[in-house]
Design a protein around this motif. Structure first.
Motif, PDB file in Angstrom:
ATOM      1  N   MET A  99     -14.713  24.696  29.310  1.00 22.27           N
ATOM      2  CA  MET A  99     -14.268  24.235  27.940  1.00 22.27           C
ATOM      3  C   MET A  99     -14.187  25.023  26.958  1.00 22.27           C
ATOM      4  O   MET A  99     -13.972  24.059  25.394  1.00 22.27           O
ATOM      5  CB  MET A  99     -15.346  23.195  27.761  1.00 22.27           C
TER       6      MET A  99
ATOM      7  N   LEU B  59     -23.232  15.526  30.130  1.00 22.01           N
ATOM      8  CA  LEU B  59     -24.160  16.611  30.423  1.00 22.01           C
ATOM      9  C   LEU B  59     -25.150  15.706  31.420  1.00 22.01           C
ATOM     10  O   LEU B  59     -25.130  14.587  31.606  1.00 22.01           O
ATOM     11  CB  LEU B  59     -24.530  16.758  28.616  1.00 22.01           C
TER      12      LEU B  59
ATOM     13  N   ASP C 197     -27.935  18.722  22.288  1.00 26.18           N
ATOM     14  CA  ASP C 197     -27.124  18.655  23.230  1.00 26.18           C
ATOM     15  C   ASP C 197     -25.472  17.120  22.526  1.00 26.18           C
ATOM     16  O   ASP C 197     -24.706  17.438  22.990  1.00 26.18           O
ATOM     17  CB  ASP C 197     -27.420  18.026  24.407  1.00 26.18           C
ATOM     18  N   TYR C 198     -26.423  16.025  22.046  1.00 24.45           N
ATOM     19  CA  TYR C 198     -25.347  15.012  21.291  1.00 24.45           C
ATOM     20  C   TYR C 198     -24.126  16.228  20.664  1.00 24.45           C
ATOM     21  O   TYR C 198     -23.180  15.315  20.431  1.00 24.45           O
ATOM     22  CB  TYR C 198     -25.694  13.565  20.950  1.00 24.45           C
TER      23      TYR C 198
ATOM     24  N   ARG D   8     -22.905  19.364  21.137  1.00 19.19           N
ATOM     25  CA  ARG D   8     -22.004  19.912  22.272  1.00 19.19           C
ATOM     26  C   ARG D   8     -21.106  18.833  22.903  1.00 19.19           C
ATOM     27  O   ARG D   8     -20.313  18.365  23.279  1.00 19.19           O
ATOM     28  CB  ARG D   8     -23.134  20.472  23.751  1.00 19.19           C
ATOM     29  N   PHE D   9     -22.497  18.111  22.956  1.00 15.71           N
ATOM     30  CA  PHE D   9     -20.982  16.428  23.984  1.00 15.71           C
ATOM     31  C   PHE D   9     -19.947  15.878  22.695  1.00 15.71           C
ATOM     32  O   PHE D   9     -19.186  16.089  23.795  1.00 15.71           O
ATOM     33  CB  PHE D   9     -22.696  15.370  24.370  1.00 15.71           C
TER      34      PHE D   9
ATOM     35  N   ARG E 230      -9.978  19.312  24.171  1.00 18.22           N
ATOM     36  CA  ARG E 230     -10.817  18.981  24.932  1.00 18.22           C
ATOM     37  C   ARG E 230     -11.262  16.958  24.586  1.00 18.22           C
ATOM     38  O   ARG E 230     -10.570  16.986  23.380  1.00 18.22           O
ATOM     39  CB  ARG E 230     -12.199  19.182  24.272  1.00 18.22           C
ATOM     40  N   GLY E 231     -11.210  16.411  25.672  1.00 12.41           N
ATOM     41  CA  GLY E 231     -11.274  14.383  25.045  1.00 12.41           C
ATOM     42  C   GLY E 231     -10.286  14.428  25.979  1.00 12.41           C
ATOM     43  O   GLY E 231     -10.294  13.738  27.057  1.00 12.41           O
TER      44      GLY E 231
ATOM     45  N   HIS F  87      -8.069  11.456  18.560  1.00 11.79           N
ATOM     46  CA  HIS F  87      -7.183  11.690  19.454  1.00 11.79           C
ATOM     47  C   HIS F  87      -6.634  11.185  19.612  1.00 11.79           C
ATOM     48  O   HIS F  87      -5.277  11.250  20.083  1.00 11.79           O
ATOM     49  CB  HIS F  87      -7.463  11.948  20.473  1.00 11.79           C
TER      50      HIS F  87
ATOM     51  N   ARG G 166      -9.205  22.121  20.968  1.00 11.05           N
ATOM     52  CA  ARG G 166      -9.549  21.181  20.713  1.00 11.05           C
ATOM     53  C   ARG G 166      -8.948  19.793  20.880  1.00 11.05           C
ATOM     54  O   ARG G 166      -9.859  18.570  21.537  1.00 11.05           O
ATOM     55  CB  ARG G 166     -10.131  20.501  18.930  1.00 11.05           C
TER      56      ARG G 166
ATOM     57  N   TYR H  42     -30.618  12.994  25.845  1.00 10.98           N
ATOM     58  CA  TYR H  42     -30.220  13.856  24.909  1.00 10.98           C
ATOM     59  C   TYR H  42     -28.824  13.838  24.685  1.00 10.98           C
ATOM     60  O   TYR H  42     -28.272  14.820  23.379  1.00 10.98           O
ATOM     61  CB  TYR H  42     -30.894  15.051  25.246  1.00 10.98           C
ATOM     62  N   SER H  43     -27.981  13.339  24.993  1.00 12.46           N
ATOM     63  CA  SER H  43     -26.015  13.850  25.110  1.00 12.46           C
ATOM     64  C   SER H  43     -25.808  12.514  23.758  1.00 12.46           C
ATOM     65  O   SER H  43     -25.026  12.805  23.337  1.00 12.46           O
ATOM     66  CB  SER H  43     -25.857  13.808  26.025  1.00 12.46           C
TER      67      SER H  43
ATOM     68  N   LYS I 180     -18.016  17.910  21.281  1.00 14.09           N
ATOM     69  CA  LYS I 180     -17.308  18.592  20.783  1.00 14.09           C
ATOM     70  C   LYS I 180     -16.774  19.048  22.684  1.00 14.09           C
ATOM     71  O   LYS I 180     -15.771  19.400  22.408  1.00 14.09           O
ATOM     72  CB  LYS I 180     -18.330  20.298  20.699  1.00 14.09           C
ATOM     73  N   ALA I 181     -17.495  19.176  22.969  1.00 16.98           N
ATOM     74  CA  ALA I 181     -16.511  18.377  24.487  1.00 16.98           C
ATOM     75  C   ALA I 181     -15.528  17.356  24.609  1.00 16.98           C
ATOM     76  O   ALA I 181     -14.616  17.172  25.283  1.00 16.98           O
ATOM     77  CB  ALA I 181     -17.952  18.094  25.225  1.00 16.98           C
ATOM     78  N   ARG I 182     -15.851  16.072  23.842  1.00 14.81           N
ATOM     79  CA  ARG I 182     -15.277  15.141  23.617  1.00 14.81           C
ATOM     80  C   ARG I 182     -14.241  15.352  22.446  1.00 14.81           C
ATOM     81  O   ARG I 182     -13.075  14.785  21.940  1.00 14.81           O
ATOM     82  CB  ARG I 182     -15.901  14.184  22.500  1.00 14.81           C
ATOM     83  N   GLY I 183     -13.834  16.744  21.961  1.00 14.78           N
ATOM     84  CA  GLY I 183     -12.788  17.234  21.106  1.00 14.78           C
ATOM     85  C   GLY I 183     -13.285  16.235  19.430  1.00 14.78           C
ATOM     86  O   GLY I 183     -11.743  16.496  19.294  1.00 14.78           O
TER      87      GLY I 183
ATOM     88  N   LEU J 217     -16.583  26.254  25.584  1.00 21.36           N
ATOM     89  CA  LEU J 217     -17.868  25.820  24.802  1.00 21.36           C
ATOM     90  C   LEU J 217     -18.318  26.750  24.830  1.00 21.36           C
ATOM     91  O   LEU J 217     -19.857  26.451  24.233  1.00 21.36           O
ATOM     92  CB  LEU J 217     -18.094  24.489  25.368  1.00 21.36           C
TER      93      LEU J 217
END
Lengths: 322, 273
Positions: free
Chosen positions: B53, B94, A218-219, A221-222, B86-87, B118, B83, B99-100, A224-227, B55
C-alpha cells in the motif's frame, strides 16, 4: 444531556458558595478596615458609628448571609478607599481587562493551535524545531519579564508602540472600548502578547503532543489507506480528535488569563480590574478584594461549565456517558 | 490475470544495532483470488501489506526487484499518484474497528469522504453510493447506521462498516489485515462471507493477513506461510496436510483436534528451524 447540565450547574453553585465564604471571611480575618478608613485622630464614637454603618458588629453568619444576598444582586458594598460602590468601580474597570483578555485569548488560541498543528506535521523540519525551542522561552520566562523586554524593545528602542495605558478609548453605552481608535489598538498589542504568550506556547505544545499521538492511531492509517489527502487527514480526522484535552486546557487558561492579568496590568499600567485589585491589596480595601475574588471565581466556574458542555459537542462518545 | 506481482520485497527499519529486515525477500503474485498470508506476530505479514500500500512510514525503507500493481511500477510512483491509487484501486481494512474508525465522525460521512476526495459526484450521488455500500455489507438499515457514530455499533458491524468504506470505491485489490481477529466467532463467518462475495461477484483480489492457520486454510485459494520475514511455504487450498516445512508442520501439530487423543499438545520446537 439535560440532567448532566443540571448536575454540573449544581456543582458550580456549590463551588461559588464556598469561594463566597472565603471571600467573605476576609472581612473578618484580614486586618481591621476601620483603622484604614479613619485616621489617627478618631474617637471611639466614630469607630462605633462606622462599625455599625458597615454592619461589622453583626455575628459572622448574619454577615455572611447578608453578603451573599447582596452579592447575588451585584452589590458588593462600598469601597473602603474610594467610598463608592464596588460594583460601579468594577464595571468601570471591567472593559479594559475583558478587552485585553479577549485579544490575548484569541492570540493564544489561534496561534497556539496553528503552530501546534504545524510543528506536529513537520515534526522533523527546521522551522518546527526552531519554534519548539523558542516556545521554551514562552513557557519559562515570567510574564513580567517578557513585558519589560517587550517595552524595552518596542517602546524604548524602536518607539513603535506605547509602553503604558490604553490609549484613547471610545465610550459606547457604559462600555469604554479601545478597539475603535488607532492608539487604542496599538496600546493593546504589547500587553496582549505579554499576557497571551505563556498560554500560546502551552496550547501549542499540547496540540503538538496530542496531534502526534492521534497521528499514530489506526484510524489515521486507515484514512491513508483510503487515499484521503493530507489536508483532510490532518485537519478533519486528526485535529478534531485532539480537541478534547486541548479545550480543557484552553478553558482553564482563559480563566487564568483574566486572573493573571494582574501582573500584565501592573507592568503596563493597564487600567483594568487587575490593577484595581493590586491597589486594593495595598490599602486592605476588602470589599474590592472580595468582589474581585468572586468575579474571578464566577468566571472560572462559568468557563469550566461551558467547557464540559463543549466536550459533548466535540466528542460524541461523552454524550452517552453523560 | 495478475493484479500484483512482487519479487524480492524487503522492508528494513534502522535500530540501535544496525538495520533490521522485517520482510526478507518476499516474492508472490496475486490475481483475482483469495491469497492468505499466515504467520506469527512479527513475521512481517502486516508489513508486507503496508509495503504494497506504500504505507510504511519512515524511517522504514521498502525495496524490491519488482513491485507491480495493474502493470504500474509502485517503486518509483510519486506519492501523489500513489494516493490516487489508494482507495479506488487498492485498499486495506485493519484489525479492530474500535481503533480504525474515527470516533468523532458519523459513519455515513466517513464512508462518503473517500468519494469526495476521489471522484466528482454530487452530494446526492455520494449518499446513494454510501447507502449502497452499506447494503453490500449486509447492513439492514443503512439510513440509520449512517447516522451513528462508530462507538454506537458492535464490533461485527464496525468491521462491516470498515469493509463498506473500502467497497464504496470498488478497488481491485483488497488487503485485509487480521479482519476477524477482534470479532466473535459467530460474526467472523459473516465477515468472511462478505469478503468472499466481493471477491467472487466483483472480481476483486484479496490478500488476507491472519495468524489463524485453520481459517485461512479453509477459506483461501492459496496460502503463504511466513516466518521471520520470509515465505517458508506456499500451499494450495486444502493442501495444508501436505505442508513440508518444519515450521508449518509444527504449527499444525500444535493445533487441538476435535478427536483429540494426545494428553499434551506439542510445542513448536524452534531449534529445528
Amino acid at each position: 444531556m439535560l440532567s448532566f447540565i443540571i448536575k454540573r450547574v449544581g456543582q458550580s453553585i456549590l463551588v461559588l458558595l464556598i469561594t463566597g465564604l472565603v471571600a467573605f471571611s476576609m472581612f473578618t480575618f484580614v486586618g481591621d478596615p476601620i483603622d484604614n478608613m479613619l485616621g489617627q485622630e478618631r474617637t471611639m464614637e466614630d469607630v462605633e458609628r462606622l462599625r455599625q454603618q458597615l454592619g461589622l458588629d453583626q455575628p459572622f453568619i448574619v454577615q455572611y448571609y447578608r453578603f451573599l444576598e447582596q452579592a447575588v444582586q451585584g452589590n458588593f458594598g462600598v469601597s473602603y478607599r474610594q467610598g463608592r460602590p464596588v460594583a460601579e468601580i468594577l464595571l468601570e474597570r471591567a472593559p479594559a481587562t475583558l478587552e485585553l483578555a479577549a485579544v490575548s485569548g484569541i492570540f493564544a488560541i489561534v496561534l497556539g493551535i496553528a503552530l501546534g498543528v504545524f510543528t506536529a506535521i513537520r515534526r522533523d523540519g527546521v522551522a518546527a524545531n526552531l519554534i519548539m525551542s523558542a516556545s521554551l522561552i514562552g513557557v519559562s520566562l515570567p510574564t513580567f519579564l517578557i513585558g519589560i523586554l517587550l517595552i524595552y524593545l518596542f517602546s524604548v528602542e524602536l518607539g513603535w508602540l506605547p509602553s503604558f495605558g490604553r490609549g484613547e478609548t471610545v465610550k459606547i453605552g457604559g462600555w469604554s472600548t479601545g478597539f475603535l481608535t488607532e492608539s487604542g489598538l496599538k496600546a493593546l498589542i504589547l500587553p496582549s502578547i505579554t499576557l497571551g504568550l505563556y498560554q500560546m506556547t502551552l496550547i501549542m505544545r499540547l496540540v503538538r503532543s496530542e496531534m502526534l499521538e492521534v497521528l499514530r492511531q489506526d484510524y489515521i492509517r486507515f484514512a491513508k489507506a483510503r487515499g484521503l489527502s493530507d489536508r483532510v487527514i490532518n485537519f478533519r480526522h486528526a485535529l478534531k480528535n485532539t480537541m478534547v484535552p486541548v479545550i480543557t486546557v484552553i478553558g482553564l487558561q482563559l480563566g487564568s488569563i483574566i486572573a493573571f492579568a494582574i501582573i500584565t496590568e501592573t507592568v503596563f499600567q493597564w487600567p483594568g480590574v487587575g490593577l484595581l485589585f493590586i491597589n486594593a491589596i495595598q490599602f486592605v480595601d476588602i470589599p474590592v478584594m472580595a468582589a474581585y475574588l468572586m468575579l474571578i471565581s464566577v468566571m472560572f466556574v462559568g468557563i469550566n461549565l461551558l467547557v464540559d458542555i463543549l466536550y459533548a459537542f466535540i466528542d460524541p462518545r461523552l454524550r452517552v456517558a453523560a | 490475470m495478475t493484479l500484483l506481482s512482487v519479487e524480492n520485497l524487503r522492508v528494513t527499519f534502522p535500530s540501535d544495532h544496525g538495520p533490521v529486515e522485517v520482510v526478507r525477500g518476499l516474492s508472490f503474485t496475486l490475481g483475482r483470488e483469495r491469497l492468505g498470508i499466515v504467520g506469527e506476530s512479527g513475521s512481517g505479514k502486516s508489513m508486507t501489506g503496508r509495503a504494497v500500500m506504500g504505507l510504511v512510514a519512515p524511517p522504514g525503507r521498502v525495496t524490491a526487484d519488482r513491485l507491480e500493481f495493474e502493470g504500474r511500477d509502485l517503486r518509483s510512483l510519486p506519492e501523489r499518484e500513489f494516493r490516487a491509487l489508494r482507495g479506488p484501486r487498492m485498499s486495506m481494512v485493519l484489525q479492530d474497528p474500535r481503533y480504525s474508525l474515527n470516533p468523532v465522525i458519523r459513519i455515513g460521512a466517513q464512508i462518503e469522504e473517500a468519494l469526495a476526495v476521489h471522484g466528482n459526484l454530487t452530494a446526492k450521488d455520494r449518499r446513494t453510493r454510501m447507502l449502497d455500500a452499506l447494503n453490500a455489507v449486509r447492513i439492514d438499515d443503512p439510513e440509520r447506521v449512517a447516522r451513528l457514530y462508530p462507538h454506537e455499533v458492535s464490533g461485527g458491524m464496525g468491521q462491516r462498516v470498515m469493509i463498506a468504506m473500502m467497497v464504496v470505491l470498488e478497488p481491485a485489490l483488497m488487503i485485509a489485515d487480521e479482519p476477524t481477529s477482534a470479532l466473535d466467532v459467530s460474526v467472523r463467518g459473516q465477515v468472511l462471507d462478505i469478503l468472499d462475495d466481493l471477491v467472487k461477484r466483483r472480481g476483486m483480489g484479496l490478500m488476507l493477513i491472519s495468524h489463524d492457520l485453520n481459517m485461512v486454510a479453509r477459506w483461501c485459494d492459496r496460502i503463504l506461510v511466513m516466518y521471520r520475514g520470509e515465505v517458508v511455504e506456499e500451499l494450495g487450498a486444502g493442501a495444508l496436510h501436505q505442508a513440508q516445512h518444519p515450521y508449518t508442520r509444527g504449527l499444525i501439530a500444535s493445533l487441538p483436534r476435535l478427536d483429540e487423543t494426545r494428553d499434551r499438545l506439542p510445542v513448536l520446537d524452534r531449534s529445528l528451524l
